[in-house]
Design a protein around this motif. Structure first.
Motif, PDB file in Angstrom:
ATOM      1  N   LEU A   1       0.817  -0.911  -0.047  1.00 34.35           N
ATOM      2  CA  LEU A   1       0.219   0.163  -0.219  1.00 34.35           C
ATOM      3  C   LEU A   1       1.366   0.810  -0.243  1.00 34.35           C
ATOM      4  O   LEU A   1       0.891   2.081  -0.577  1.00 34.35           O
ATOM      5  CB  LEU A   1      -1.007  -0.428   1.657  1.00 34.35           C
ATOM      6  N   HIS A   2       1.604   1.191   0.473  1.00 32.13           N
ATOM      7  CA  HIS A   2       3.202   2.671   0.904  1.00 32.13           C
ATOM      8  C   HIS A   2       3.895   2.482  -0.292  1.00 32.13           C
ATOM      9  O   HIS A   2       3.556   3.738  -0.989  1.00 32.13           O
ATOM     10  CB  HIS A   2       3.780   2.127   2.156  1.00 32.13           C
ATOM     11  N   SER A   3       4.988   1.521  -0.596  1.00 32.15           N
ATOM     12  CA  SER A   3       5.727   1.063  -1.686  1.00 32.15           C
ATOM     13  C   SER A   3       4.550   1.612  -3.673  1.00 32.15           C
ATOM     14  O   SER A   3       5.143   2.568  -4.229  1.00 32.15           O
ATOM     15  CB  SER A   3       5.722   0.180  -2.240  1.00 32.15           C
ATOM     16  N   ASP A   4       3.233   1.177  -2.946  1.00 36.07           N
ATOM     17  CA  ASP A   4       3.000   1.030  -4.263  1.00 36.07           C
ATOM     18  C   ASP A   4       1.925   2.338  -4.486  1.00 36.07           C
ATOM     19  O   ASP A   4       1.605   3.174  -5.663  1.00 36.07           O
ATOM     20  CB  ASP A   4       2.030   0.141  -4.626  1.00 36.07           C
ATOM     21  N   LEU A   5       1.014   2.587  -3.909  1.00 34.18           N
ATOM     22  CA  LEU A   5       0.256   3.629  -3.762  1.00 34.18           C
ATOM     23  C   LEU A   5       0.237   4.816  -3.236  1.00 34.18           C
ATOM     24  O   LEU A   5      -0.273   5.529  -3.206  1.00 34.18           O
ATOM     25  CB  LEU A   5      -1.117   3.269  -2.918  1.00 34.18           C
ATOM     26  N   GLY A   6       1.443   4.670  -2.035  1.00 34.91           N
ATOM     27  CA  GLY A   6       1.731   6.209  -1.236  1.00 34.91           C
ATOM     28  C   GLY A   6       1.385   5.952  -0.534  1.00 34.91           C
ATOM     29  O   GLY A   6       0.824   7.370  -0.050  1.00 34.91           O
ATOM     30  N   ILE A   7       0.117   5.193   0.321  1.00 34.45           N
ATOM     31  CA  ILE A   7      -0.628   5.612   1.438  1.00 34.45           C
ATOM     32  C   ILE A   7      -0.049   5.001   2.892  1.00 34.45           C
ATOM     33  O   ILE A   7       0.613   3.661   2.502  1.00 34.45           O
ATOM     34  CB  ILE A   7      -1.941   4.343   1.407  1.00 34.45           C
TER      35      ILE A   7
ATOM     36  N   SER B   1       0.784 -11.793  -4.825  1.00 27.37           N
ATOM     37  CA  SER B   1       0.559 -11.570  -6.264  1.00 27.37           C
ATOM     38  C   SER B   1       0.565 -10.474  -5.788  1.00 27.37           C
ATOM     39  O   SER B   1       0.294  -9.728  -4.616  1.00 27.37           O
ATOM     40  CB  SER B   1      -1.070 -11.267  -7.407  1.00 27.37           C
ATOM     41  N   ALA B   2       0.577  -9.480  -6.818  1.00 22.79           N
ATOM     42  CA  ALA B   2       1.276  -8.311  -6.843  1.00 22.79           C
ATOM     43  C   ALA B   2      -0.897  -7.114  -6.272  1.00 22.79           C
ATOM     44  O   ALA B   2      -0.635  -7.797  -6.725  1.00 22.79           O
ATOM     45  CB  ALA B   2       1.964  -6.978  -8.233  1.00 22.79           C
TER      46      ALA B   2
END
Length: 350
Positions: free
Chosen positions: A171-177, A228-229
């Motif tokens: 959530l943090h690395s892919d979406l910045g959340i 999965s991713a």
């Protein structure tokens, strides 16, 4: 509070903010990423989280927390048994349900604890949340964690839930959340945490380095259940015509019933789980924003964006009907309320 204990930041987390009217203010800064708030019972963990969740708004002078500020789009989520879910893609967190249940387009009028929390998370992402605030005490245990022993007993093939501990980093690395979690019972989150704050006698202690030592000394041995991713999905479309029908059936009545209920036409929407709402004037404004959306034709491909456009102007209230007191709500709360109206009509956009 009488005899309240003044908050003192750990030196390692201390930051200085320049304010327009009070000069420099020094305090504890929580960086983006994954932050755990740990500690024994009654030491102030939930109190700290409550301060953060209420600080998405400006505080009035003298309320004891006027120098606390959080990201405006920080959203507190929790388990909410029995709530409705409308055509939501939950594949990141729940899949291969018994009897070939489909979670790529999931609906229910009676969600379980884990399903409701997964839905709230996905709805918050869709509405533009920047930070998730989570308290272990009000969360579904099987949504938060599956330890090594449970993994050994119940195989991944028999468990449809991918716990948050295995998605929180993505959530943090892919979406910045970012995520801030109050955690008192599971050390498995130490493996993914960027910062660990221990509350002791109502004071914060930076124990990040100590937590990393614990990870090395006591490896959990659990396997990552995320096969999965992290998938991203288009926002769901919303049928504005359904709002018009609900209003017509209820003689166009819109008004807040305190903080915990909104009357919209003939429907009464339960908002008791939305702990960040501050006033019935805010709830009233949510209802009238729905009224404005109801004037638009047919399906709206991105209702969050539509509400953001209505609220973007400094004079946002000028377009609102002059019906009762209004306080400006956040888009994430307007959408959270809309997701809880049982007759809302969403559809998945592929």
């Amino acid at each position: 509070m009488k005899d309240a204990i003044p908050f003192v930041s750990p030196d390692s987390l201390e930051v200085t903010l320049e304010t327009p009217h009070q000069g420099k203010i020094v305090g504890m800064g929580i960086s983006k990423g994954i932050t755990l708030i740990v500690g024994g019972g009654f030491h102030g963990k939930s109190t700290l989280l409550n301060a953060l969740e209420k600080s998405v708004y400006n505080h009035i002078p003298g309320d004891g927390r006027e120098n606390i500020v959080s990201s405006t789009e920080a959203v507190k989520i929790k388990a909410e048994d029995g709530r409705c879910v409308h055509h939501l893609n939950l594949e990141n967190y729940i899949n291969h349900l018994p009897q070939q249940g489909d979670t790529s387009d999931f609906s229910t009028q009676d969600a379980s604890g884990s399903t409701s929390q997964a839905a709230w998370l996905q709805e918050s992402v869709e509405a533009g949340a920047s930070t998730l605030l989570i308290d272990e005490d009000t969360s579904a245990t099987n949504f938060m964690i599956r330890d090594r022993r449970m993994q050994a007993l119940v195989s991944k093939g028999d468990e449809p839930i991918t716990p948050l501990v295995d998605r929180i980093g993505q959530l943090h690395s892919d979406l910045g959340i970012s995520t801030i979690v109050v955690m008192g019972g599971s050390g498995d989150y130490f493996d993914v945490a960027n910062t660990v704050i221990q509350m002791h006698d109502y004071q914060p202690i930076d124990v990040t380095l100590k937590a990393k030592e614990v990870v090395t000394q006591f490896p959990t041995g659990r396997e990552n259940d995320s096969e999965s991713a992290l998938k991203t999905f288009k926002p769901r479309s919303f049928n504005a015509n359904c709002l018009q029908s609900i209003l017509a059936d209820g003689k166009y009545r819109i008004n807040a019933k305190g903080l915990h209920s909104l009357r919209f036409g003939k429907e009464f929407v339960d908002l008791s789980s939305l702990e960040q709402l501050e006033s019935d004037s805010e709830v009233n404004a949510i209802g009238w924003l729905w009224f404005l959306l109801a004037q638009q034709p047919s399906w709206n491909s991105n209702p969050s964006k539509a509400f953001a456009q209505l609220l973007d102007s400094p004079n946002w209230y000028a377009a609102m009907p002059a019906q009762g007191d209004l306080a400006k709500p956040r888009v994430v709360d307007v959408m959270a309320a809309l997701n809880r109206m049982r007759k809302s009509q969403f559809k998945v956009n592929h």
